[in-house]
Design a protein around this motif. Structure first.
Motif, PDB file in Angstrom:
ATOM      1  N   SER A  68      -9.589   5.061  -6.375  1.00 49.95           N
ATOM      2  CA  SER A  68     -10.176   4.227  -7.377  1.00 49.95           C
ATOM      3  C   SER A  68      -9.283   2.831  -7.442  1.00 49.95           C
ATOM      4  O   SER A  68      -9.713   2.229  -8.282  1.00 49.95           O
ATOM      5  CB  SER A  68     -10.241   4.992  -8.670  1.00 49.95           C
ATOM      6  N   ARG A  69      -8.560   2.592  -6.509  1.00 52.65           N
ATOM      7  CA  ARG A  69      -7.671   1.320  -6.916  1.00 52.65           C
ATOM      8  C   ARG A  69      -8.328   0.148  -6.620  1.00 52.65           C
ATOM      9  O   ARG A  69      -8.376  -0.993  -7.291  1.00 52.65           O
ATOM     10  CB  ARG A  69      -6.548   1.504  -5.688  1.00 52.65           C
ATOM     11  N   THR A  70      -9.268  -0.137  -5.566  1.00 49.43           N
ATOM     12  CA  THR A  70     -10.000  -1.273  -5.570  1.00 49.43           C
ATOM     13  C   THR A  70     -11.529  -1.413  -6.258  1.00 49.43           C
ATOM     14  O   THR A  70     -12.299  -2.474  -5.881  1.00 49.43           O
ATOM     15  CB  THR A  70     -10.127  -1.518  -3.905  1.00 49.43           C
ATOM     16  N   GLU A  71     -11.714  -0.305  -6.993  1.00 52.28           N
ATOM     17  CA  GLU A  71     -13.124  -0.509  -7.775  1.00 52.28           C
ATOM     18  C   GLU A  71     -13.044  -1.813  -8.706  1.00 52.28           C
ATOM     19  O   GLU A  71     -14.031  -2.212  -8.843  1.00 52.28           O
ATOM     20  CB  GLU A  71     -13.261   0.660  -8.509  1.00 52.28           C
ATOM     21  N   TYR A  72     -11.908  -2.045  -9.255  1.00 53.86           N
ATOM     22  CA  TYR A  72     -11.714  -2.998 -10.281  1.00 53.86           C
ATOM     23  C   TYR A  72     -10.720  -4.345 -10.110  1.00 53.86           C
ATOM     24  O   TYR A  72     -11.111  -5.296 -10.385  1.00 53.86           O
ATOM     25  CB  TYR A  72     -11.658  -2.730 -11.700  1.00 53.86           C
ATOM     26  N   ASP A  73     -10.023  -3.986  -9.159  1.00 53.82           N
ATOM     27  CA  ASP A  73      -8.932  -4.918  -8.734  1.00 53.82           C
ATOM     28  C   ASP A  73      -8.712  -4.974  -6.998  1.00 53.82           C
ATOM     29  O   ASP A  73      -9.109  -4.025  -6.595  1.00 53.82           O
ATOM     30  CB  ASP A  73      -7.565  -4.635  -9.257  1.00 53.82           C
ATOM     31  N   ASP A  74      -8.354  -6.254  -6.907  1.00 52.00           N
ATOM     32  CA  ASP A  74      -8.088  -6.278  -5.586  1.00 52.00           C
ATOM     33  C   ASP A  74      -6.505  -5.749  -5.028  1.00 52.00           C
ATOM     34  O   ASP A  74      -5.636  -5.842  -6.193  1.00 52.00           O
ATOM     35  CB  ASP A  74      -7.931  -7.982  -5.147  1.00 52.00           C
ATOM     36  N   LEU A  75      -6.547  -5.531  -3.796  1.00 49.18           N
ATOM     37  CA  LEU A  75      -5.147  -5.106  -3.407  1.00 49.18           C
ATOM     38  C   LEU A  75      -4.539  -5.639  -2.230  1.00 49.18           C
ATOM     39  O   LEU A  75      -5.222  -5.962  -1.129  1.00 49.18           O
ATOM     40  CB  LEU A  75      -5.108  -3.375  -2.800  1.00 49.18           C
ATOM     41  N   LEU A  76      -3.335  -6.129  -2.377  1.00 51.00           N
ATOM     42  CA  LEU A  76      -2.578  -7.178  -1.321  1.00 51.00           C
ATOM     43  C   LEU A  76      -1.790  -6.123  -0.283  1.00 51.00           C
ATOM     44  O   LEU A  76      -1.067  -5.083  -0.808  1.00 51.00           O
ATOM     45  CB  LEU A  76      -1.589  -7.822  -1.864  1.00 51.00           C
ATOM     46  N   VAL A  77      -2.277  -6.035   0.982  1.00 55.57           N
ATOM     47  CA  VAL A  77      -1.586  -5.459   2.214  1.00 55.57           C
ATOM     48  C   VAL A  77      -0.671  -6.305   2.637  1.00 55.57           C
ATOM     49  O   VAL A  77      -1.130  -7.582   3.268  1.00 55.57           O
ATOM     50  CB  VAL A  77      -2.549  -4.819   3.125  1.00 55.57           C
ATOM     51  N   PRO A  78       0.724  -6.079   2.778  1.00 57.45           N
ATOM     52  CA  PRO A  78       1.414  -7.228   3.043  1.00 57.45           C
ATOM     53  C   PRO A  78       1.395  -7.487   4.509  1.00 57.45           C
ATOM     54  O   PRO A  78       0.892  -6.576   5.381  1.00 57.45           O
ATOM     55  CB  PRO A  78       2.753  -6.618   2.774  1.00 57.45           C
ATOM     56  N   ALA A  79       1.741  -8.572   5.058  1.00 63.73           N
ATOM     57  CA  ALA A  79       1.740  -8.819   6.386  1.00 63.73           C
ATOM     58  C   ALA A  79       2.382  -8.047   7.525  1.00 63.73           C
ATOM     59  O   ALA A  79       3.374  -7.434   6.891  1.00 63.73           O
ATOM     60  CB  ALA A  79       2.396 -10.335   6.853  1.00 63.73           C
ATOM     61  N   GLY A  80       1.917  -7.638   8.447  1.00 62.26           N
ATOM     62  CA  GLY A  80       2.307  -6.669   9.419  1.00 62.26           C
ATOM     63  C   GLY A  80       2.039  -5.231   9.277  1.00 62.26           C
ATOM     64  O   GLY A  80       2.538  -4.418   9.944  1.00 62.26           O
ATOM     65  N   ASN A  81       1.415  -4.930   7.985  1.00 60.26           N
ATOM     66  CA  ASN A  81       0.974  -3.675   7.824  1.00 60.26           C
ATOM     67  C   ASN A  81      -0.432  -3.458   7.980  1.00 60.26           C
ATOM     68  O   ASN A  81      -1.214  -4.108   8.041  1.00 60.26           O
ATOM     69  CB  ASN A  81       1.413  -3.332   6.238  1.00 60.26           C
ATOM     70  N   GLY A  82      -0.914  -2.326   8.308  1.00 59.64           N
ATOM     71  CA  GLY A  82      -1.997  -1.937   8.720  1.00 59.64           C
ATOM     72  C   GLY A  82      -2.510  -0.824   7.889  1.00 59.64           C
ATOM     73  O   GLY A  82      -2.051  -0.272   6.924  1.00 59.64           O
ATOM     74  N   VAL A  83      -4.005  -0.576   7.799  1.00 58.55           N
ATOM     75  CA  VAL A  83      -4.569   0.661   6.910  1.00 58.55           C
ATOM     76  C   VAL A  83      -5.145   1.686   7.878  1.00 58.55           C
ATOM     77  O   VAL A  83      -5.811   1.306   8.857  1.00 58.55           O
ATOM     78  CB  VAL A  83      -5.642   0.112   5.871  1.00 58.55           C
ATOM     79  N   PHE A  84      -4.794   2.864   7.413  1.00 61.07           N
ATOM     80  CA  PHE A  84      -5.133   4.120   8.371  1.00 61.07           C
ATOM     81  C   PHE A  84      -5.787   4.908   7.525  1.00 61.07           C
ATOM     82  O   PHE A  84      -5.454   5.301   6.347  1.00 61.07           O
ATOM     83  CB  PHE A  84      -3.826   4.411   9.155  1.00 61.07           C
ATOM     84  N   ALA A  85      -6.728   5.792   8.197  1.00 64.29           N
ATOM     85  CA  ALA A  85      -7.187   6.859   7.511  1.00 64.29           C
ATOM     86  C   ALA A  85      -7.020   8.140   8.136  1.00 64.29           C
ATOM     87  O   ALA A  85      -6.851   8.158   9.440  1.00 64.29           O
ATOM     88  CB  ALA A  85      -8.975   6.798   7.345  1.00 64.29           C
ATOM     89  N   PHE A  86      -6.628   8.991   7.282  1.00 65.44           N
ATOM     90  CA  PHE A  86      -6.375  10.462   7.629  1.00 65.44           C
ATOM     91  C   PHE A  86      -7.684  11.378   7.223  1.00 65.44           C
ATOM     92  O   PHE A  86      -8.137  11.250   6.057  1.00 65.44           O
ATOM     93  CB  PHE A  86      -5.361  11.190   6.989  1.00 65.44           C
TER      94      PHE A  86
END
Length: 109
Positions: A68-86
């Motif tokens: 539920s993190r991004t339902e109401y707020d934006d989320l910063l992903v720092p430079a050089g990091n990726g988003v992965f799904a399990f």
């Protein structure tokens, strides 16, 4: 009340995969950072990592993005990091997400 911006880039996908780490946004595609504007995942666990998790990895070894993190707020992903799904061993693992890349001065592109 202001209207939230949606990201200029987006993915809407349905995957039928085993419980393997799968790159949604690779670390190499995030040179200056990004802002996740919306994120919805049905049965997948999404994590942030600077490297591609190995096949033997568990999602609990990484920084987990709460569902539920991004339902109401934006989320910063720092430079050089990726988003992965399990993904879970189920059919129709649906992920819908939008994001904006940041430029070197911290503004959105």
């Amino acid at each position: 009340m202001t209207v939230r911006n949606l990201g200029k880039k987006f993915k809407n996908l349905s995957a039928n995969l085993q419980n393997l780490p799968w790159a949604l946004i690779a670390p190499s595609d995030n040179p200056n950072g990004l802002i996740l504007r919306s994120l919805r995942a049905t049965t997948s666990t999404l994590v942030i990592s600077a490297i591609q998790p190995p096949v033997s990895a568990r999602e609990t070894d990484y920084l987990i993005i709460p569902k539920s993190r991004t339902e109401y707020d934006d989320l910063l992903v720092p430079a050089g990091n990726g988003v992965f799904a399990f993904h879970r061993n189920q059919y129709s693992n649906v992920i819908k997400m939008s994001w904006d890349l940041l430029s070197a001065d911290g503004t959105t592109e």
